[in-house]
Every structure is written in structure tokens, then in C-alpha cells.
Design an enzyme around this catalytic site. Structure first.
Site, mmCIF file in Angstrom:
data_model
loop_
_atom_site.group_PDB
_atom_site.id
_atom_site.type_symbol
_atom_site.label_atom_id
_atom_site.label_comp_id
_atom_site.label_asym_id
_atom_site.label_seq_id
_atom_site.Cartn_x
_atom_site.Cartn_y
_atom_site.Cartn_z
ATOM 1 N N GLN A 50 0.815 -1.189 -0.017
ATOM 2 C CA GLN A 50 -0.016 0.072 -0.007
ATOM 3 C C GLN A 50 0.862 1.287 0.161
ATOM 4 O OE1 GLN A 50 -2.496 -1.344 3.472
ATOM 5 N NE2 GLN A 50 -4.280 -0.135 2.133
ATOM 6 N N CYS A 107 -10.533 -0.154 3.635
ATOM 7 C CA CYS A 107 -9.009 -0.407 3.574
ATOM 8 C C CYS A 107 -8.767 1.262 3.141
ATOM 9 C CB CYS A 107 -9.078 -1.024 2.216
ATOM 10 S SG CYS A 107 -7.354 -1.510 1.799
HETATM 11 NI NI NI Z 1 -6.527 -2.874 3.519
#
Ligand code: NI
Length: 198
Positions: A50, A107
Site C-alpha cells: 500500500q 481499506c
Molecule cells: Ni487494506
């Protein structure tokens, strides 16, 4: 340093991440930056892909979940969250058990969307911490849930991949918009299909 969070649609989020070893350059700084980034975005977990690193590393801090309001019964699912601030390096979920339960997950790579995902409540996991100590531990409830979500990230899986085809179809437009940067996230992001403003 706060890092930009990679948005839905980025290829790195669909890729299986690589294991690292003790010589991985700048690991301590990366972990510090990931915590800073996660707190800035008010997240409870963040995986390396991420922040644009395809490595098997994620962090969690779910201590806010452990707080019990005065006069309220403690939530049984919140067991073990009091000191649930951890770094997981090269983790392997060895076992998942129990009856699947639904929880609305979100998320940081998919802002403003929350959907119920079914997962098993108990897990057994092995991993290394930031000092390269090895652990074999068991988690349940929210702690297990957060680990399962972050673990998915290093496997190239997003929570939206767990939804029914119908649910995914309903979300398709919103997800496409996120990948184009057409979402108002309260933190800095990196969008794969950013459209130039005319
Ligand atoms: Ni996530």
C-alpha cells in the site's frame, strides 16, 4: 515521513509480495514511515504494497478498538487488542478455524467503501518482528480479522475480491472512480489512472 497510499487499481496491490531478509535496506525507516502514514490516515493496519513496496511486511495498531466505555460490557471480539501494536515480517498464516463471521471491512487503498466480508475467527500465524525475533501466535476476533485483511494485501488480494459478483458489480463505478482519483480521501494517495483536470 508520511508516504502516499497506493489506490485501488494499482497493479502492485494485485501482486504477491516478496519475502525480505535482515539486509533489506532502510527497513527501520520504512516501518517508522508506515506507522506515521497509518496514524495520519487513522487506519488500524497498513501493508507494504500500500506504500508501493512489494514485500511481505505489514503493521497493525488496533489499541483504540480495546477501549471500553464506562458502564459498557467489554466486546468479546476485542480480546487481546490492548497492546495490539505490531510489525509482521514474512508472516505465514498456518491455520484458520471456526465458523465464518461477517464484519464490515474498509481499506486505506479503497477510501469511503465498507463492505461485509466473511472470514474465520481464529488464526495461527508465524512471523518475525522488527528485531527479527520469530513468533508463533494465535489470534481471534478483531485482531485475527485485521491480520487476515493485511495478510491478504501481501498475497495480492483486496477485501473487494471476497465480495459476491453482484456486490462487485454494484461497486464497480465507485472503484473505477477511486482508481482515477475521483474520491475525496482525507490523506495523500497515489492513483493509477489519474485523469488530468481540464
Ligand atoms: Ni487494506
Amino acid at each position: 515521513m508520511v508516504l502516499p497510499i497506493v489506490a485501488y487499481g494499482s497493479p502492485i496491490l494485485k501482486k504477491e509480495a516478496e519475502e525480505i531478509d535482515e539486509n533489506y535496506e532502510g527497513l527501520d525507516q520504512l516501518i517508522a514511515d508506515m506507522f506515521e502514514t497509518m496514524y495520519e490516515a487513522s487506519g488500524v493496519g497498513l501493508a507494504a504494497p500500500q506504500v508501493d513496496r512489494s514485500i511481505r511486511l505489514f503493521i497493525v495498531d488496533a489499541s483504540p478498538f480495546a477501549e471500553v466505555e464506562e458502564g459498557e460490557e467489554p466486546d468479546p471480539m476485542a480480546k487481546g487488542l490492548e497492546n495490539f501494536k505490531k510489525v509482521f515480517i514474512n508472516p505465514i498464516i498456518e491455520d484458520e478455524s471456526g465458523e465464518e463471521w461477517a464484519f464490515a471491512e474498509g481499506c486505506l487503498s479503497i477510501p469511503k467503501i465498507r463492505e461485509e466480508v466473511m472470514r474465520k475467527p481464529n488464526i495461527k500465524i508465524t512471523y518475525y518482528d522488527a528485531a527479527w525475533n520469530f513468533y508463533e501466535e494465535e489470534y481471534e476476533g478483531y485482531a485475527a480479522r485485521i491480520i487476515q485483511h493485511e495478510y491478504d494485501h501481501i498475497e495480492g488480494i483486496l477485501f473487494t475480491d471476497h465480495l459476491s459478483p453482484l456486490k462487485r458489480r454494484i461497486l464497480k463505478k465507485k472503484l473505477t472512480n477511486i482508481s482515477k482519483g475521483e474520491v475525496d480521501a482525507p490523506y495523500r494517495m497515489k492513483f493509477p489512472n489519474l485523469q488530468k483536470k481540464r
